[in-house]
Scaffold this active site. Structure first.
Site, PDB file in Angstrom:
ATOM      1  N   GLY A 184       0.801  -1.231   0.000  1.00 44.35           N
ATOM      2  CA  GLY A 184       0.000   0.000   0.000  1.00 44.35           C
ATOM      3  C   GLY A 184       0.827   1.270   0.000  1.00 44.35           C
ATOM      4  N   ARG A 227      12.251   4.213   2.522  1.00 45.55           N
ATOM      5  CA  ARG A 227      11.974   5.530   3.080  1.00 45.55           C
ATOM      6  C   ARG A 227      10.735   5.451   3.962  1.00 45.55           C
ATOM      7  NH1 ARG A 227      11.537  10.758  -0.610  1.00 45.55           N
ATOM      8  NH2 ARG A 227      11.646  12.393   0.967  1.00 45.55           N
ATOM      9  N   ASN A 269       5.964   8.361   7.462  1.00 46.24           N
ATOM     10  CA  ASN A 269       5.536   8.991   8.708  1.00 46.24           C
ATOM     11  C   ASN A 269       6.104   8.147   9.847  1.00 46.24           C
ATOM     12  OD1 ASN A 269       3.923   9.330  11.156  1.00 46.24           O
ATOM     13  ND2 ASN A 269       2.552  10.592   9.933  1.00 46.24           N
ATOM     14  N   LYS A 284       9.224   0.840   0.930  1.00 47.87           N
ATOM     15  CA  LYS A 284       9.023  -0.608   0.826  1.00 47.87           C
ATOM     16  C   LYS A 284       7.908  -1.147   1.723  1.00 47.87           C
ATOM     17  CE  LYS A 284      13.490  -1.930   0.994  1.00 47.87           C
ATOM     18  NZ  LYS A 284      14.673  -2.804   0.779  1.00 47.87           N
ATOM     19  N   GLY A 289       3.910  -3.073   6.742  1.00 46.97           N
ATOM     20  CA  GLY A 289       2.755  -3.797   7.265  1.00 46.97           C
ATOM     21  C   GLY A 289       3.059  -5.194   7.776  1.00 46.97           C
ATOM     22  N   GLU A 290       3.978  -5.892   7.155  1.00 43.65           N
ATOM     23  CA  GLU A 290       4.195  -7.299   7.513  1.00 43.65           C
ATOM     24  C   GLU A 290       5.526  -7.539   8.224  1.00 43.65           C
ATOM     25  OE1 GLU A 290       1.411  -8.581   6.174  1.00 43.65           O
ATOM     26  OE2 GLU A 290       1.116  -7.261   4.466  1.00 43.65           O
TER      27      GLU A 290
END
Ligand code: MOS
Length: 746
Positions: free
Chosen positions: A515, A631, A634, A704, A707-708
């Site tokens: 995402g 990068r 946030n 990159k 989330g996982e």
């Protein structure tokens, strides 16, 4: 100059969520709203022999009772393709209530619609459904003998078998061999918001409010199933209350809501109950992995063999891709990996956080720890000796990696080297103390389709950026304002990100940590196109202070275009030319499979545990993760994601499990009372190191995704710490009390 990207800004939607102002898909009001309740099969296999709805129909307010006898037929069953890839993405290639067959427990067998939720629920409880039951088959023990090797897994996207070199030769030349069978309980997603949809027809046009990871995926899937043009269905999803993979593929309920709304001629709201979440939107499958490592005496891997066995549904060859990162992590010349499946009375498994790699890397990283112990090599050192500087599967260099810095910074922050490697060496009262570590890796594959966004600046200088993607708790709404602000050179407070609507430019479903990369690429491209358009207009405008300037000399900052002493606000340019706004679209074409680089995210996990061997208790005392996700958009929301992943890894290692009752073929746990997830009381001190690496390949901003990766390796670090504490090697998740209890000393 400080940039907006990377700043730890608080969530733009935080206030709306905590005050309840945020409206979720099954909270959307509509005139004449009706309420649907699903009824699940009480058997795990067989067929429905009769449905007696007479008592339900006697209740006031009942508007429809839909079963296999009268539910509209689907127009077309689209194939199972992972939702990331931009096409229809049904969770399984089976649609319920098209005939009387029951394939799995809880399968939708009836849908009751009434004027209130309570009346629908009551009427649903009055349905008398009779079944003819067949012997269920659900567990690995029951299905082992029926296993087959599929042609492909994961919707056909991954081969079921991979090899390089000669595994036999690699094992033969190994001076030392480590081998083990790893067992994993099934896991169920439990986001705060259960899945649900609200369907509103206006003539032949459908507006579907749906909790989803991809509105375009929902649109494509529901349109195919209903046989309506894509132009007649709009999917809206402004807020989604968590997902973790269970809203990645498109399950049956949005289509059922739309069918029911057409039958009753009124809007229909359909929310799954917590129990139904266990049988309606996939799960992480039970699995067994057999892993063999061969290595030289100085710890260089010569062979890696990794086999997986798991149940799938009667209709789809799905296994979470557990062998993917484990095949790429180390420069091992001889490799063999294969998936075997057997058909069971379950729904098709699906994505669940850390899909595949959180189980596959558990096996690999526990085995690496075992190898380190056997060879008396420090576990960090063993991994550094073997880390693959080019992807051993494709032979391509990594677009970026950062793994060595992750090991170094993680180990320093954790205080790794203070340990005595000897197991059972450290004791505090009745507790045995141990530390463990593991490598983390997760692929960063770009989506296969172009990603689009639109940027608009108004004549007052305020900015709106739009893309179809929903926000399901990742922080995307916040981060994309930051991306737009930097591309346009405007303060982030002036930028607003609009999302979750198929009327906005298309974005693939946000799955597999893709995402942040794909959406930021689209937003950056659109906002950059808008900036370039405005600069071109300014330098060509005789009324502008920038007239005649070389466009390449113009910089943007604080809402102004500037070259040397000449400067003009975007807003002034627009107002002078009597324009209410300016707008540009952007399309990012991701690198294809033929890109000359391999793309993955790496990290390192460290954990300290205390184990009470008499009671079998484990307390995770602290965890440190160091990750190199390219990068960081946030720092606050990225850190939250990583901490969330690490804590989920803790839950997976010690708590999360569902089991099939082999007699009934039904899940043993279908509520949060007995499906255990990590809560605040389980939460240790968690430290995250963000290692920013530059990546010019993966996407324009070098993002990159996070989330996982936080979850991958976390379970192995804990299992390895448990071994260090107790001397017990437990090759399963979750590790529970009975795995660790020791007989008290005589
Ligand atoms: Mo994520 S589990 O790939 O939605």
């Amino acid at each position: 100059m400080t940039t907006a990207i990377g700043q730890p800004l608080t969530r733009v939607d935080g206030r709306a969520k905590v005050t309840g102002a945020a409206r979720f898909p099954t909270e959307v009001p509509a005139p004449g709203m009706t309420h649907a309740c699903l009824v699940g099969a009480r058997i795990a296999g067989g067929r429905v022999t009769s449905v007696d709805a007479s008592a339900a129909w006697e209740e006031p307010g009942v508007l429809a009772v839909l079963t296999h006898e009268n539910l509209p037929r689907i127009a077309e069953q689209p194939p199972l393709v992972p939702s990331l890839f931009g096409g229809p993405a049904p969770g399984e290639t089976f649609f319920p209530m098209q005939d009387d067959v029951v394939h799995y427990g809880g399968q939708h067998v009836a849908l009751v619609v009434a004027d209130t939720h309570e009346r629908a629920q009551h009427a649903a409880a009055l349905l008398r459904i009779e079944y003819e039951e067949s012997e269920p088959l659900t567990t690995i023990e029951q299905g082992r003998d029926q296993a087959y090797e599929p042609e492909a897994i994961f919707g056909g996207f991954l081969p079921a078998r991979n090899s390089r070199g000669d595994i036999g030769a690699g094992l033969a030349e190994a001076g030392v061999r480590v081998e083990g069978t790893y067992r994993f309980a099934a896991n169920n997603h439990n986001p705060l918001e259960t899945s649900g949809s609200t369907a509103v027809w206006d003539g032949d046009e459908l507006v579907l409010h749906d909790g989803t990871q991809g509105v375009n995926a929902t649109q494509l899937t529901v349109a195919a199933l209903l046989g309506i043009p894509l132009s007649k269905i709009r999917v809206v999803s402004p807020y989604v209350g968590g997902s973790f993979g269970c809203k990645a593929m498109v399950w049956h309920h949005p289509t059922l809501a739309a069918m029911a709304a057409r039958v009753v001629g009124r809007p229909v709201r359909l929310a799954l109950t917590r129990e139904q979440m266990f049988t309606s939107c996939g799960h992480r499958e039970e699995q067994e992995q057999h892993l063999t490592l061969g290595a030289t005496a100085d710890g260089r891997l010569t062979a890696l063999r990794h086999h997986k066995l798991s149940p799938t549904s009667p209709f789809d060859d799905w296994a979470e891709p557990s062998l993917q990162t484990a095949a790429q992590m180390y420069a091992c010349p001889h490799y063999e990996g294969s998936y075997r499946l057997f058909r069971a009375n379950t729904m098709t498994p699906t994505f669940m956080r850390g899909p595949g790699d959180s189980s596959g890397m558990f096996a690999l990283e526990c085995a690496m720890d075992e190898l380190a112990c056997r060879l008396a090599i420090d576990p960090v050192e063993l991994r550094l000796r073997n880390f693959a500087s080019v992807d051993p599967v494709s032979g391509k260099p990594w677009s970026s990696n950062g793994i060595e810095e992750c090991f170094a910074r993680g180990a320093a922050r954790f205080g790794w080297y203070d340990r005595d490697p000897e197991p059972r060496a450290r004791r505090e009262g009745s507790w045995l103390i141990g530390t463990g570590m593991a490598a983390a890796g997760y692929p960063a594959p770009p989506p296969g389709t172009p990603q689009r966004a639109r940027a608009r600046i108004y004549a007052d200088g305020s900015v709106v950026v739009q893309a179809a993607t929903p926000e399901f708790g990742t922080g995307v709404a916040t981060a994309m304002s930051q991306v737009a602000a930097d591309a346009l050179g405007v303060p982030v407070s002036r930028c607003r990100f609009e999302k979750g609507d198929t009327d906005f430019p298309g974005i693939a479903a946000a799955v597999g940590s893709a995402g942040a990369g794909m959406i930021s690429a689209a937003v950056h491209t659109a906002a950059t196109a808008l900036r370039e358009q405005l600069v071109r207009e300014a330098v060509a405008d005789s009324g502008s202070p920038l007239h005649g300037t070389d466009a390449s000399e113009v910089a943007v900052h604080d809402g102004a275009m500037t070259a040397g002493r000449a400067s003009e606000q975007y807003a002034d340019l627009l107002r002078r030319n009597h324009r209410p706004d300016a707008e540009a679209s952007g399309t990012w074409n991701p690198p294809g499979m033929d890109a000359p680089y391999a793309m993955a995210t790496f990290g390192a996990q460290f954990a300290e545990v205390a184990v009470d061997p008499e009671l079998g208790l484990v307390r995770v005392r602290r965890m440190t993760g160091a990750f190199a996700p390219g990068r960081v958009l946030n720092a606050r929301t990225a850190r939250s994601q990583l901490v969330g992943g690490m804590l989920w890894g803790l839950g997976q290692a010690l708590l999360e499990a569902n089991h099939m009752d082999p007699g009934t073929g039904r899940w043993v746990s279908t509520s949060l009372a007995d499906y255990l997830v990590a809560v605040n009381a389980d939460t240790p001190d968690v430290a995250v190191e963000l290692v920013e690496v530059e990546d010019r390949i993966v996407n324009p901003l070098g993002v990159k995704g996070v989330g996982e990766i936080g979850q991958v390796g976390a379970g192995a670090a804990i299992a390895n710490a448990i071994h260090h504490a107790t001397g017990r090697r437990v090759r399963k998740m979750p590790i529970t009390v009975e795995d660790l209890m020791e007989a008290p000393h005589a």
